[in-house]
Write a protein that holds these residues in place. Sequence first.
Motif, PDB file in Angstrom:
ATOM      1  N   CYS A  38     -33.581  -8.972 -84.916  1.00 55.24           N
ATOM      2  CA  CYS A  38     -34.118  -7.974 -84.342  1.00 55.24           C
ATOM      3  C   CYS A  38     -35.800  -8.626 -83.659  1.00 55.24           C
ATOM      4  O   CYS A  38     -35.978  -7.847 -82.400  1.00 55.24           O
ATOM      5  CB  CYS A  38     -34.688  -7.070 -85.507  1.00 55.24           C
ATOM      6  N   PHE A  39     -36.873  -9.470 -84.286  1.00 57.62           N
ATOM      7  CA  PHE A  39     -37.665  -9.483 -83.778  1.00 57.62           C
ATOM      8  C   PHE A  39     -38.137 -10.861 -82.763  1.00 57.62           C
ATOM      9  O   PHE A  39     -38.713 -10.138 -81.590  1.00 57.62           O
ATOM     10  CB  PHE A  39     -38.742 -10.786 -84.401  1.00 57.62           C
ATOM     11  N   SER A  40     -36.869 -11.049 -82.637  1.00 56.06           N
ATOM     12  CA  SER A  40     -36.388 -11.990 -81.310  1.00 56.06           C
ATOM     13  C   SER A  40     -36.083 -11.127 -80.284  1.00 56.06           C
ATOM     14  O   SER A  40     -37.133 -11.654 -79.167  1.00 56.06           O
ATOM     15  CB  SER A  40     -35.902 -13.341 -81.698  1.00 56.06           C
ATOM     16  N   ALA A  41     -35.310 -10.477 -80.511  1.00 52.57           N
ATOM     17  CA  ALA A  41     -34.814  -9.418 -79.070  1.00 52.57           C
ATOM     18  C   ALA A  41     -35.266  -8.532 -78.734  1.00 52.57           C
ATOM     19  O   ALA A  41     -35.362  -8.450 -77.715  1.00 52.57           O
ATOM     20  CB  ALA A  41     -33.592  -8.933 -79.829  1.00 52.57           C
ATOM     21  N   ARG A 104     -31.440  -4.218 -72.792  1.00 52.56           N
ATOM     22  CA  ARG A 104     -31.996  -4.517 -74.209  1.00 52.56           C
ATOM     23  C   ARG A 104     -30.754  -4.562 -75.271  1.00 52.56           C
ATOM     24  O   ARG A 104     -31.035  -5.721 -76.109  1.00 52.56           O
ATOM     25  CB  ARG A 104     -33.062  -4.088 -74.166  1.00 52.56           C
ATOM     26  N   THR A 105     -30.531  -3.804 -74.982  1.00 56.19           N
ATOM     27  CA  THR A 105     -29.266  -3.990 -76.016  1.00 56.19           C
ATOM     28  C   THR A 105     -28.011  -5.102 -76.470  1.00 56.19           C
ATOM     29  O   THR A 105     -27.440  -5.515 -77.218  1.00 56.19           O
ATOM     30  CB  THR A 105     -28.324  -2.585 -76.365  1.00 56.19           C
ATOM     31  N   LEU A 106     -27.114  -6.187 -74.494  1.00 58.13           N
ATOM     32  CA  LEU A 106     -27.020  -6.919 -75.134  1.00 58.13           C
ATOM     33  C   LEU A 106     -27.885  -8.118 -75.268  1.00 58.13           C
ATOM     34  O   LEU A 106     -26.613  -8.748 -76.140  1.00 58.13           O
ATOM     35  CB  LEU A 106     -26.474  -6.857 -73.942  1.00 58.13           C
ATOM     36  N   ALA A 111     -28.290 -11.677 -79.991  1.00 59.14           N
ATOM     37  CA  ALA A 111     -28.737 -12.376 -80.965  1.00 59.14           C
ATOM     38  C   ALA A 111     -28.523 -12.296 -82.389  1.00 59.14           C
ATOM     39  O   ALA A 111     -27.916 -13.158 -83.026  1.00 59.14           O
ATOM     40  CB  ALA A 111     -30.596 -12.502 -80.954  1.00 59.14           C
ATOM     41  N   TYR A 112     -27.663 -10.837 -82.219  1.00 58.10           N
ATOM     42  CA  TYR A 112     -27.352 -11.009 -83.967  1.00 58.10           C
ATOM     43  C   TYR A 112     -26.121 -11.658 -84.304  1.00 58.10           C
ATOM     44  O   TYR A 112     -26.402 -12.616 -85.342  1.00 58.10           O
ATOM     45  CB  TYR A 112     -27.304  -9.917 -84.419  1.00 58.10           C
ATOM     46  N   THR A 169     -25.907  -4.014 -88.048  1.00 53.09           N
ATOM     47  CA  THR A 169     -26.870  -3.523 -87.600  1.00 53.09           C
ATOM     48  C   THR A 169     -27.644  -4.335 -85.766  1.00 53.09           C
ATOM     49  O   THR A 169     -28.523  -3.828 -85.941  1.00 53.09           O
ATOM     50  CB  THR A 169     -27.481  -4.903 -88.525  1.00 53.09           C
ATOM     51  N   GLY A 170     -26.833  -4.801 -85.203  1.00 52.78           N
ATOM     52  CA  GLY A 170     -27.107  -5.869 -84.383  1.00 52.78           C
ATOM     53  C   GLY A 170     -27.021  -4.187 -82.960  1.00 52.78           C
ATOM     54  O   GLY A 170     -27.962  -4.253 -82.479  1.00 52.78           O
ATOM     55  N   LEU A 171     -25.631  -3.298 -83.139  1.00 53.86           N
ATOM     56  CA  LEU A 171     -26.114  -2.203 -82.594  1.00 53.86           C
ATOM     57  C   LEU A 171     -26.927  -1.118 -82.211  1.00 53.86           C
ATOM     58  O   LEU A 171     -27.918  -0.764 -80.952  1.00 53.86           O
ATOM     59  CB  LEU A 171     -24.357  -1.769 -82.054  1.00 53.86           C
ATOM     60  N   ILE A 172     -27.030  -0.944 -83.879  1.00 56.38           N
ATOM     61  CA  ILE A 172     -28.200   0.074 -84.033  1.00 56.38           C
ATOM     62  C   ILE A 172     -30.065  -1.106 -83.163  1.00 56.38           C
ATOM     63  O   ILE A 172     -30.459   0.626 -83.112  1.00 56.38           O
ATOM     64  CB  ILE A 172     -28.518   0.413 -86.041  1.00 56.38           C
ATOM     65  N   ALA A 173     -29.991  -1.921 -83.892  1.00 54.34           N
ATOM     66  CA  ALA A 173     -31.326  -2.210 -82.635  1.00 54.34           C
ATOM     67  C   ALA A 173     -31.319  -2.562 -82.279  1.00 54.34           C
ATOM     68  O   ALA A 173     -32.718  -2.274 -81.751  1.00 54.34           O
ATOM     69  CB  ALA A 173     -31.318  -3.547 -83.917  1.00 54.34           C
ATOM     70  N   GLY A 174     -30.333  -2.323 -80.865  1.00 55.40           N
ATOM     71  CA  GLY A 174     -30.276  -2.805 -79.462  1.00 55.40           C
ATOM     72  C   GLY A 174     -30.486  -1.337 -79.489  1.00 55.40           C
ATOM     73  O   GLY A 174     -31.690  -0.883 -77.985  1.00 55.40           O
ATOM     74  N   TRP A 175     -30.371  -0.846 -79.714  1.00 57.04           N
ATOM     75  CA  TRP A 175     -30.931   1.041 -79.267  1.00 57.04           C
ATOM     76  C   TRP A 175     -31.853   1.124 -79.869  1.00 57.04           C
ATOM     77  O   TRP A 175     -32.481   2.070 -78.609  1.00 57.04           O
ATOM     78  CB  TRP A 175     -29.446   2.418 -79.962  1.00 57.04           C
TER      79      TRP A 175
END
Length: 312
Positions: A38-41, A104-106, A111-112, A169-175
């Motif tokens: 998450c931090f990296s993205a 950003r989402t992609l 990353a996840y 969690t990647g989709l939620i964090a990307g949003w």
Amino acid sequence: MISKRYYRLIALWVLAETFLGGLLHAFRIPLTGVFIACFSALFISLIYSTTRSSKKLIHATLIVLVFKMLLSPHAPLGAFLSVALQGSFGAFIFALVPSQKLGRTLVTVFAYMQSATMKLLSLTIIFGIGFWDALDEFMLSIVAYFPFLSTVLSAKNLVLSYLGIYLITGLIAGWMIGKVSLESRRGSLDIEGNTPQGEKKKSSKMSLEWPVILLLFLIYFLPIFPDSFREMSLRAAIILTLWQLFLGPLVKKLLFKFLGSKRSGMIREINLIEGILPEMRDNLKISWRAASTQKGLLRIPFFVKTWVQISL
């Protein structure tokens, strides 16, 4: 001329990779990759938003890798490869996709999922093992990592659950990352006299790979498991042992040699970022204290947003 914000964002990324990543590993936080990815993205996205240049993003990734080499030389090779892959993918996607939110989402989902499948990628790309054999080893390593769940779920369902957690969690964090702005709030919090200078505590970090390897060897010698499963666990244990003792250190040595050759050309930027890091570290403590007013899981996004905004 590159703005100071560019270097401040790189400093934030460096701290997330070295300081925060080290804390999460030291406290044995489950699914650490969820937080680090998450931090990296986030910082990859913000760096590109600041520069609008894939070349500058690649340059920032190299700087982060150099600092990771200097500050966390004992980090596993996968941590270095993850930074390199995520930064490179970000540069590629943002140059290709015109929509910042979609980009950003992609980048976040990549990353996840890359973090979740790093071991599988290592087995196939570096070891040259066939995909299906590598998938067997990957499944066994996850079963060994969550032995308490393997009694409830089959190996296949456990792996699917593991990947599903990272994907969702990647989709939620990307949003959420898609909605982050570069608004600065420097000076908006009362920080005078609020930054304790306590001594740094050195935490002993033991790789989780060895307990997993020992568990895989133990499975082989327990007749309660099917023969095919025991053979797979022995093969996985041998491959992971070879990785830990020989191939991993060799590839890491070559990577450090490459990064060392790049370091001399970045000395001015490295010195600049070194001067920023203490302030970023203080801001991190301030942001965490400010986030204590939030309840439950809301504390984490509030902390990240505050840390970024008062650091820009």
